[in-house]
Design a protein around this motif. Structure first.
Motif, mmCIF file in Angstrom:
data_model
loop_
_atom_site.group_PDB
_atom_site.id
_atom_site.type_symbol
_atom_site.label_atom_id
_atom_site.label_comp_id
_atom_site.label_asym_id
_atom_site.label_seq_id
_atom_site.Cartn_x
_atom_site.Cartn_y
_atom_site.Cartn_z
ATOM 1 N N ASP A 1 -29.602 8.852 -97.224
ATOM 2 C CA ASP A 1 -30.354 7.677 -96.782
ATOM 3 C C ASP A 1 -29.333 6.556 -96.614
ATOM 4 N N ASN A 2 -28.922 6.342 -95.389
ATOM 5 C CA ASN A 2 -27.863 5.361 -95.149
ATOM 6 C C ASN A 2 -28.308 3.948 -95.519
ATOM 7 N N ALA A 3 -29.578 3.661 -95.340
ATOM 8 C CA ALA A 3 -30.063 2.324 -95.681
ATOM 9 C C ALA A 3 -29.930 2.046 -97.178
ATOM 10 N N LYS A 4 -30.092 3.094 -97.992
ATOM 11 C CA LYS A 4 -29.955 2.948 -99.441
ATOM 12 C C LYS A 4 -28.554 3.310 -99.916
ATOM 13 N N ASN A 5 -27.719 3.764 -98.983
ATOM 14 C CA ASN A 5 -26.362 4.207 -99.332
ATOM 15 C C ASN A 5 -26.401 5.236 -100.459
ATOM 16 N N THR A 6 -27.282 6.202 -100.301
ATOM 17 C CA THR A 6 -27.553 7.175 -101.361
ATOM 18 C C THR A 6 -27.629 8.577 -100.760
ATOM 19 N N VAL A 7 -27.156 9.544 -101.524
ATOM 20 C CA VAL A 7 -27.254 10.945 -101.156
ATOM 21 C C VAL A 7 -28.157 11.630 -102.169
ATOM 22 N N VAL B 1 -23.160 6.829 -108.856
ATOM 23 C CA VAL B 1 -24.043 6.878 -110.021
ATOM 24 C C VAL B 1 -25.174 7.856 -109.737
ATOM 25 N N GLU B 2 -25.225 8.918 -110.547
ATOM 26 C CA GLU B 2 -26.285 9.911 -110.402
ATOM 27 C C GLU B 2 -27.502 9.509 -111.220
ATOM 28 N N SER B 3 -28.649 9.916 -110.739
ATOM 29 C CA SER B 3 -29.894 9.691 -111.475
ATOM 30 C C SER B 3 -30.898 10.752 -111.061
ATOM 31 N N GLY B 4 -32.004 10.820 -111.803
ATOM 32 C CA GLY B 4 -33.078 11.733 -111.448
ATOM 33 C C GLY B 4 -33.103 13.018 -112.240
ATOM 34 N N GLY B 5 -32.166 13.195 -113.137
ATOM 35 C CA GLY B 5 -32.158 14.412 -113.934
ATOM 36 C C GLY B 5 -33.190 14.363 -115.045
ATOM 37 N N GLY B 6 -33.194 15.416 -115.855
ATOM 38 C CA GLY B 6 -34.126 15.468 -116.970
ATOM 39 C C GLY B 6 -34.526 16.879 -117.298
ATOM 40 N N CYS C 1 -27.644 10.117 -105.773
ATOM 41 C CA CYS C 1 -26.260 9.677 -105.977
ATOM 42 C C CYS C 1 -26.105 8.370 -105.209
ATOM 43 N N ALA C 2 -26.140 7.271 -105.939
ATOM 44 C CA ALA C 2 -26.019 5.955 -105.312
ATOM 45 C C ALA C 2 -24.557 5.553 -105.243
ATOM 46 N N ALA C 3 -24.129 5.198 -104.057
ATOM 47 C CA ALA C 3 -22.730 4.856 -103.837
ATOM 48 C C ALA C 3 -22.559 3.356 -103.688
ATOM 49 N N TYR D 1 -13.444 10.666 -105.623
ATOM 50 C CA TYR D 1 -14.350 9.911 -106.491
ATOM 51 C C TYR D 1 -15.437 10.826 -107.051
ATOM 52 N N TRP D 2 -15.785 10.598 -108.314
ATOM 53 C CA TRP D 2 -16.795 11.401 -108.999
ATOM 54 C C TRP D 2 -17.714 10.488 -109.794
ATOM 55 N N GLY D 3 -18.972 10.892 -109.858
ATOM 56 C CA GLY D 3 -19.897 10.220 -110.744
ATOM 57 C C GLY D 3 -19.740 10.726 -112.163
ATOM 58 N N GLN D 4 -20.513 10.146 -113.047
ATOM 59 C CA GLN D 4 -20.407 10.495 -114.465
ATOM 60 C C GLN D 4 -21.199 11.751 -114.805
ATOM 61 N N GLY D 5 -22.049 12.188 -113.892
ATOM 62 C CA GLY D 5 -22.839 13.390 -114.117
ATOM 63 C C GLY D 5 -24.215 13.078 -114.672
ATOM 64 N N ILE D 6 -25.153 13.985 -114.384
ATOM 65 C CA ILE D 6 -26.521 13.839 -114.868
ATOM 66 C C ILE D 6 -27.009 15.200 -115.337
ATOM 67 N N GLN D 7 -27.649 15.205 -116.486
ATOM 68 C CA GLN D 7 -28.094 16.467 -117.081
ATOM 69 C C GLN D 7 -29.414 16.920 -116.454
ATOM 70 N N VAL D 8 -29.456 18.193 -116.084
ATOM 71 C CA VAL D 8 -30.700 18.844 -115.672
ATOM 72 C C VAL D 8 -30.917 20.029 -116.614
ATOM 73 N N THR D 9 -32.064 20.056 -117.236
ATOM 74 C CA THR D 9 -32.404 21.137 -118.156
ATOM 75 C C THR D 9 -33.705 21.768 -117.697
ATOM 76 N N VAL D 10 -33.677 23.076 -117.519
ATOM 77 C CA VAL D 10 -34.861 23.807 -117.065
ATOM 78 C C VAL D 10 -35.357 24.679 -118.208
ATOM 79 N N SER D 11 -36.560 24.447 -118.623
ATOM 80 C CA SER D 11 -37.137 25.217 -119.722
ATOM 81 C C SER D 11 -37.859 26.441 -119.179
ATOM 82 N N SER D 12 -37.815 27.508 -119.945
ATOM 83 C CA SER D 12 -38.462 28.760 -119.519
ATOM 84 C C SER D 12 -39.908 28.820 -119.965
#
Length: 122
Positions: free
Chosen positions: A72-78, A4-9, A21-23, A111-122
């Motif tokens: 972060d192995n303790a959080k099982n997250t990349v 599960v990806e998170s942190g985009g925006g 990316c939480a596994a 295995y693949w996550g569902q994806g997370i959108q990153v948008t960079v404004s100019s």
């Protein structure tokens, strides 16, 4: 197995972002994990991959300076830290996992996550 990806925006040019990316269902320390992205109208491309078990890393040549992958192995997250964002970084970012590092690098992870959108404004 789930990723599960998170942190985009939406971020302004020059800003930074950390994607997570939480596994679940497996331990990230035992698997290779990779980040890929796909921009509108473009093919999916590799960003960076890591295997802490084999101490292996890879980056796309154009991304070595601004992209940093870590675990972060303790959080099982990349994590994927992206610095100095530019509009061309706008894409859906995916994480992927596989027991084999080269399989992940090739974009053929099991295995693949569902994806997370990153948008960079100019």
């Amino acid at each position: 197995v789930q990723l599960v990806e998170s942190g985009g925006g939406l971020v302004q040019t020059g800003g930074s972002l950390t994607l997570s990316c939480a596994a679940s269902g497996f331990t990230v320390d035992d698997y290779a994990i990779g980040w890929f992205r796909q921009a509108p109208g473009k093919e999916r491309e590799g960003v960076s991959c890591i295997s802490t078990r084999t101490n292996s890393y890879s980056w796309a040549d154009s991304m070595k300076d601004r992209f940093n992958i870590s675990t972060d192995n303790a959080k099982n997250t990349v994590f994927l830290r992206i610095n100095d964002l530019v509009p061309d970084d706008t894409a859906v970012y995916y994480c992927t996992a596989d027991p084999d590092f080269l399989t992940v690098v090739a974009g053929k992870g099991a295995y693949w996550g569902q994806g997370i959108q990153v948008t960079v404004s100019s």
